[in-house]
Motif scaffolding. Structure first.
Motif, PDB file in Angstrom:
ATOM      1  N   MET A 195      12.853   8.433 -21.334  1.00 50.81           N
ATOM      2  CA  MET A 195      13.117   9.841 -21.523  1.00 50.81           C
ATOM      3  C   MET A 195      14.528   9.973 -22.096  1.00 50.81           C
ATOM      4  SD  MET A 195      12.655  12.957 -18.795  1.00 50.81           S
ATOM      5  CE  MET A 195      10.933  12.659 -18.527  1.00 50.81           C
ATOM      6  N   GLU A 196      14.681  10.850 -23.031  1.00 53.17           N
ATOM      7  CA  GLU A 196      15.970  10.974 -23.717  1.00 53.17           C
ATOM      8  C   GLU A 196      16.995  11.696 -22.835  1.00 53.17           C
ATOM      9  OE1 GLU A 196      16.766  14.210 -27.132  1.00 53.17           O
ATOM     10  OE2 GLU A 196      14.723  13.488 -27.023  1.00 53.17           O
ATOM     11  N   PRO A 197      18.262  11.287 -22.921  1.00 51.37           N
ATOM     12  CA  PRO A 197      19.294  11.824 -22.018  1.00 51.37           C
ATOM     13  C   PRO A 197      19.502  13.330 -22.121  1.00 51.37           C
ATOM     14  CG  PRO A 197      20.095   9.850 -23.123  1.00 51.37           C
ATOM     15  CD  PRO A 197      18.788  10.197 -23.744  1.00 51.37           C
ATOM     16  N   SER A 198      19.427  13.894 -23.317  1.00 51.29           N
ATOM     17  CA  SER A 198      19.655  15.342 -23.426  1.00 51.29           C
ATOM     18  C   SER A 198      18.533  16.136 -22.769  1.00 51.29           C
ATOM     19  CB  SER A 198      19.826  15.753 -24.887  1.00 51.29           C
ATOM     20  OG  SER A 198      18.634  15.545 -25.607  1.00 51.29           O
ATOM     21  N   LEU A 199      17.326  15.606 -22.798  1.00 50.98           N
ATOM     22  CA  LEU A 199      16.209  16.265 -22.130  1.00 50.98           C
ATOM     23  C   LEU A 199      16.394  16.212 -20.619  1.00 50.98           C
ATOM     24  CD1 LEU A 199      13.449  17.633 -22.139  1.00 50.98           C
ATOM     25  CD2 LEU A 199      12.412  15.366 -22.275  1.00 50.98           C
ATOM     26  N   VAL A 200      16.801  15.074 -20.114  1.00 51.78           N
ATOM     27  CA  VAL A 200      17.032  14.927 -18.673  1.00 51.78           C
ATOM     28  C   VAL A 200      18.123  15.890 -18.213  1.00 51.78           C
ATOM     29  CG1 VAL A 200      17.811  13.344 -16.870  1.00 51.78           C
ATOM     30  CG2 VAL A 200      16.231  12.554 -18.618  1.00 51.78           C
ATOM     31  N   THR A 201      19.191  16.005 -18.993  1.00 51.89           N
ATOM     32  CA  THR A 201      20.289  16.900 -18.625  1.00 51.89           C
ATOM     33  C   THR A 201      19.806  18.350 -18.574  1.00 51.89           C
ATOM     34  OG1 THR A 201      21.815  15.390 -19.709  1.00 51.89           O
ATOM     35  CG2 THR A 201      22.634  17.589 -19.202  1.00 51.89           C
ATOM     36  N   ALA A 202      19.039  18.764 -19.569  1.00 48.53           N
ATOM     37  CA  ALA A 202      18.517  20.132 -19.578  1.00 48.53           C
ATOM     38  C   ALA A 202      17.592  20.375 -18.396  1.00 48.53           C
ATOM     39  CB  ALA A 202      17.785  20.401 -20.890  1.00 48.53           C
ATOM     40  N   LEU A 203      16.787  19.398 -18.047  1.00 46.93           N
ATOM     41  CA  LEU A 203      15.891  19.550 -16.898  1.00 46.93           C
ATOM     42  C   LEU A 203      16.661  19.613 -15.587  1.00 46.93           C
ATOM     43  CD1 LEU A 203      12.967  17.173 -17.913  1.00 46.93           C
ATOM     44  CD2 LEU A 203      13.003  19.669 -17.958  1.00 46.93           C
ATOM     45  N   VAL A 204      17.758  18.870 -15.482  1.00 49.75           N
ATOM     46  CA  VAL A 204      18.593  18.923 -14.274  1.00 49.75           C
ATOM     47  C   VAL A 204      19.224  20.306 -14.139  1.00 49.75           C
ATOM     48  CG1 VAL A 204      20.727  18.036 -13.245  1.00 49.75           C
ATOM     49  CG2 VAL A 204      19.009  16.457 -14.123  1.00 49.75           C
ATOM     50  N   VAL A 205      19.700  20.875 -15.239  1.00 51.43           N
ATOM     51  CA  VAL A 205      20.293  22.220 -15.193  1.00 51.43           C
ATOM     52  C   VAL A 205      19.231  23.246 -14.787  1.00 51.43           C
ATOM     53  CG1 VAL A 205      21.357  24.030 -16.589  1.00 51.43           C
ATOM     54  CG2 VAL A 205      22.125  21.672 -16.819  1.00 51.43           C
ATOM     55  N   ALA A 206      18.037  23.139 -15.351  1.00 55.28           N
ATOM     56  CA  ALA A 206      16.955  24.063 -14.993  1.00 55.28           C
ATOM     57  C   ALA A 206      16.575  23.914 -13.523  1.00 55.28           C
ATOM     58  CB  ALA A 206      15.741  23.819 -15.894  1.00 55.28           C
ATOM     59  N   ALA A 207      16.532  22.685 -13.032  1.00 57.36           N
ATOM     60  CA  ALA A 207      16.226  22.458 -11.614  1.00 57.36           C
ATOM     61  C   ALA A 207      17.310  23.040 -10.717  1.00 57.36           C
ATOM     62  CB  ALA A 207      16.063  20.970 -11.349  1.00 57.36           C
ATOM     63  N   ALA A 208      18.575  22.925 -11.131  1.00 54.58           N
ATOM     64  CA  ALA A 208      19.666  23.506 -10.344  1.00 54.58           C
ATOM     65  C   ALA A 208      19.529  25.019 -10.265  1.00 54.58           C
ATOM     66  CB  ALA A 208      21.011  23.124 -10.947  1.00 54.58           C
ATOM     67  N   LEU A 209      19.122  25.655 -11.362  1.00 54.45           N
ATOM     68  CA  LEU A 209      18.913  27.109 -11.340  1.00 54.45           C
ATOM     69  C   LEU A 209      17.765  27.484 -10.406  1.00 54.45           C
ATOM     70  CD1 LEU A 209      19.368  27.952 -15.119  1.00 54.45           C
ATOM     71  CD2 LEU A 209      20.907  28.531 -13.237  1.00 54.45           C
TER      72      LEU A 209
END
Length: 89
Positions: free
Chosen positions: A1-15
């Motif tokens: 999985m690409e790092p920028s996708l993982v980062t965006a998913l982590v931010v969405a999960a935090a919200l």
């Protein structure tokens, strides 16, 4: 999985986690926080932001997978949320 996708998913999960914690502390707060989803102006602003961010990301970085799409959707969601708060005042 690409790092920028993982980062965006982590931010969405935090919200999502933030919404859940606030709902536990104050029942009904999640409905108030996500009320912007019924505001047409806020949704239009968010959609426009998602399109612009997605197009700029695609033009700048090329097609790099789903990371561009995830960040565009996240940016659109956050802009729509901020625009939806204008009605509260």
């Amino acid at each position: 999985m690409e790092p920028s996708l993982v980062t965006a998913l982590v931010v969405a999960a935090a919200l999502a986690i933030k919404t859940a914690v606030l709902e536990l502390r104050d029942p009904g707060s999640a409905r108030r926080e996500w009320a912007f989803l019924t505001d047409r102006v806020a949704l239009a602003g968010g959609a426009l932001t998602a399109v612009v961010v997605g197009a700029a990301g695609w033009a700048y970085g090329g097609y790099g997978g789903y990371g561009v799409v995830a960040w565009a959707m996240l940016a659109g969601l956050l802009v729509a949320q901020v625009m939806g708060r204008r009605a509260e005042r």
